[in-house]
Write an enzyme that holds these catalytic residues in place. Structure first.
Site, PDB file in Angstrom:
ATOM      1  N   TRP A  25       6.413 -13.724  66.336  1.00  0.00           N
ATOM      2  CA  TRP A  25       6.332 -15.184  66.337  1.00  0.00           C
ATOM      3  C   TRP A  25       5.960 -15.748  67.706  1.00  0.00           C
ATOM      4  CZ3 TRP A  25       4.685 -17.579  62.555  1.00  0.00           C
ATOM      5  CH2 TRP A  25       5.083 -17.262  61.247  1.00  0.00           C
TER       6      TRP A  25
ATOM      7  N   ASP B 288      11.624 -21.981  70.165  1.00  0.00           N
ATOM      8  CA  ASP B 288      11.436 -21.906  68.721  1.00  0.00           C
ATOM      9  C   ASP B 288      12.741 -21.366  68.133  1.00  0.00           C
ATOM     10  OD1 ASP B 288      10.836 -21.355  66.097  1.00  0.00           O
ATOM     11  OD2 ASP B 288       8.971 -20.264  66.508  1.00  0.00           O
TER      12      ASP B 288
ATOM     13  N   LYS C  35      14.192 -21.855  56.737  1.00  0.00           N
ATOM     14  CA  LYS C  35      15.097 -20.725  56.927  1.00  0.00           C
ATOM     15  C   LYS C  35      16.551 -21.174  56.761  1.00  0.00           C
ATOM     16  CE  LYS C  35      11.441 -18.445  58.458  1.00  0.00           C
ATOM     17  NZ  LYS C  35      10.315 -18.640  59.357  1.00  0.00           N
TER      18      LYS C  35
HETATM   19  C1  LIG Z   1       9.140 -18.782  59.918  1.00  0.00           C
HETATM   20  C2  LIG Z   1       8.910 -18.950  61.358  1.00  0.00           C
HETATM   21  C3  LIG Z   1       7.822 -19.697  61.860  1.00  0.00           C
HETATM   22  C4  LIG Z   1       6.726 -20.258  60.977  1.00  0.00           C
HETATM   23  O1  LIG Z   1       7.094 -21.121  60.016  1.00  0.00           O
HETATM   24  P1  LIG Z   1       6.000 -21.647  58.944  1.00  0.00           P
HETATM   25  O2  LIG Z   1       6.648 -22.867  58.406  1.00  0.00           O
HETATM   26  O3  LIG Z   1       5.818 -20.553  57.948  1.00  0.00           O
HETATM   27  O4  LIG Z   1       4.736 -21.931  59.670  1.00  0.00           O
HETATM   28  C5  LIG Z   1       7.721 -19.840  63.225  1.00  0.00           C
HETATM   29  N1  LIG Z   1       8.620 -19.293  64.062  1.00  0.00           N
HETATM   30  C6  LIG Z   1       9.658 -18.568  63.608  1.00  0.00           C
HETATM   31  C7  LIG Z   1      10.643 -17.999  64.585  1.00  0.00           C
HETATM   32  C8  LIG Z   1       9.836 -18.364  62.255  1.00  0.00           C
HETATM   33  O5  LIG Z   1      10.878 -17.633  61.806  1.00  0.00           O
END
Ligand SMILES: *Cc1c(COP(=O)(O)O)cnc(C)c1O
Length: 368
Positions: free
Chosen positions: A105, A170, A194
């Site tokens: 990521w 993030d 998530k």
């Molecule tokens: C799932 C995730 C993303 C991306 O999310 P999307 O909504 O699918 O674009 C970005 N960073 C992390 C750490 C993630 O777990």
């Protein structure tokens, strides 16, 4: 119906939502608060939506103890939308930023940012606590890191220590699972699917002095300053996703808030890691360094990465109605995700299954 009630879902995202939330939403889906129609049919300029929008922000602020000099924003385009929004809003005239690369990521994030400026990639593990170990760029507009690498299962168990440069984190897979000192950050952001609700929605917590720096090419709907000026009702927001978020936040509040979530997170992950460690090598963690192991996403292999055995594990688990355990295709093996909606009891059912599966299949290996 039978299946939905008892099935266990250990998916990495979209992931399990608390049953109480789903039932609550179902109950009022057709007729929201007796207005005579659904929340999804309601104007974003209505009094009811304005109130919902504010309530969700207030709950986020309370739960995460967000200081007054931070704005809370709702964005569209999910996590990846925000990986673009970050450089578009923050890279500024310096045109350069530092990215700590710890996995997939953070790599995706850096690659998005490279479209808008000069990116200094620092390859590291999630156990480096301070800037002395990093080759930081003194002109960088911000330092980016991914708090929990959802795919590899690596987590920062502390906030990196840097001076004079805003930290951007993030927290897509770790927000609302542990207490954080928001004042240490310039920006915290997360995709909602998530641990906060459903896909498409992004949540941003941004320090006010970082507003007003967006590049001219930044699309309005991703522009933090404009979103802030319109209290996140710039164009039509993803109303249903924000509504669902508000329900999840209410659930977190009712279930003890962050303190309880963090305690549960520790207990659940300990149970799973103990089961792996006590399996005599039958199950094996893919992250060797114990100090960076995620408490949220836990990848492991079976019998030294025996693909056939892992297939069998997945199909036997499915027979017991335990689902979404397949590891990411770039990592392989099995991955268990333990978001807030997963109870200790859910993990116990899984670990009991793992112990039973091991007993039955170790024998098979010995006989061969
Ligand atoms: C799932 C995730 C993303 C991306 O999310 P999307 O909504 O699918 O674009 C970005 N960073 C992390 C750490 C993630 O777990």
């Amino acid at each position: 119906m039978e299946k939905a009630k008892s099935a266990l879902n250990f998916g990495s995202g979209p992931s399990k939502l608390p049953l109480e939330v789903l039932e609550d939403v179902q109950k009022e889906f057709v007729n929201y608060r007796d207005i005579g129609f659904s929340i999804t049919e309601l104007s974003h300029r209505s009094e009811e939506y304005t109130e919902l929008n504010q309530q969700a922000q207030d709950d986020l602020r309370t739960l995460l103890s967000v200081p007054d000099n931070y704005k809370i924003l709702f964005t569209q385009g999910g996590g990846q939308g925000l990986l673009s929004a970050i450089p578009l809003n923050l890279i500024g005239e310096n045109g350069t930023a530092d990215y700590i690369i710890t996995g997939i990521w953070s790599t995706v994030a850096a690659n998005e940012a490279k479209k808008y400026g000069q990116i200094n990639c620092i390859h590291a593990e999630c156990d480096v606590p301070s800037e002395e170990k990093w080759n930081l760029n003194e002109n960088a507009s911000y330092l980016f890191y991914c708090d929990n690498e959802t795919i590899e299962g690596k987590e920062f168990h502390f906030v990196p220590k840097v001076e004079n440069i805003p930290i951007v984190a993030d927290m897509s897979s770790s927000i609302m699972m542990k207490k954080i000192d928001v004042s240490k950050f310039g920006v915290i952001f997360a995709a909602a699917q998530k641990n906060l609700g459903t896909a498409g929605l992004g949540v941003v917590i941004v320090r006010e002095d970082l507003l007003g720096r967006a590049l001219n090419i930044c699309p309005s709907f991703l522009n933090f300053t404009q979103l802030s000026q319109h209290n996140s009702i710039l164009n039509t927001p993803p109303i249903f996703s924000i509504y669902l978020l508000s329900k999840v936040l209410k659930w977190v509040k009712q279930n003890g808030g962050l303190e309880t979530m963090e305690q549960r997170c520790k207990e659940k992950s300990k149970l799973l890691y103990d089961t792996i460690n006590e399996s005599g090598g039958f199950y094996h963690c893919l992250v060797e360094n114990t100090s960076i192991r995620s408490r949220i996403n836990i990848p492991f292999c079976i019998n030294g990465g025996d693909a056939k055995m892992e297939e069998k594990f997945l199909s036997e688990a499915a027979k017991c109605q335990i689902y979404q355990l397949k590891g990411h295709k770039l990592v392989g093996g099995i991955r268990v995700s333990l978001y807030n909606s997963i109870s200790y009891n859910d993990v116990m059912i899984l670990t009991d299954f793992m112990i039973k599966f091991k007993k039955e299949n170790e024998k098979v290996i010995q006989h061969e």
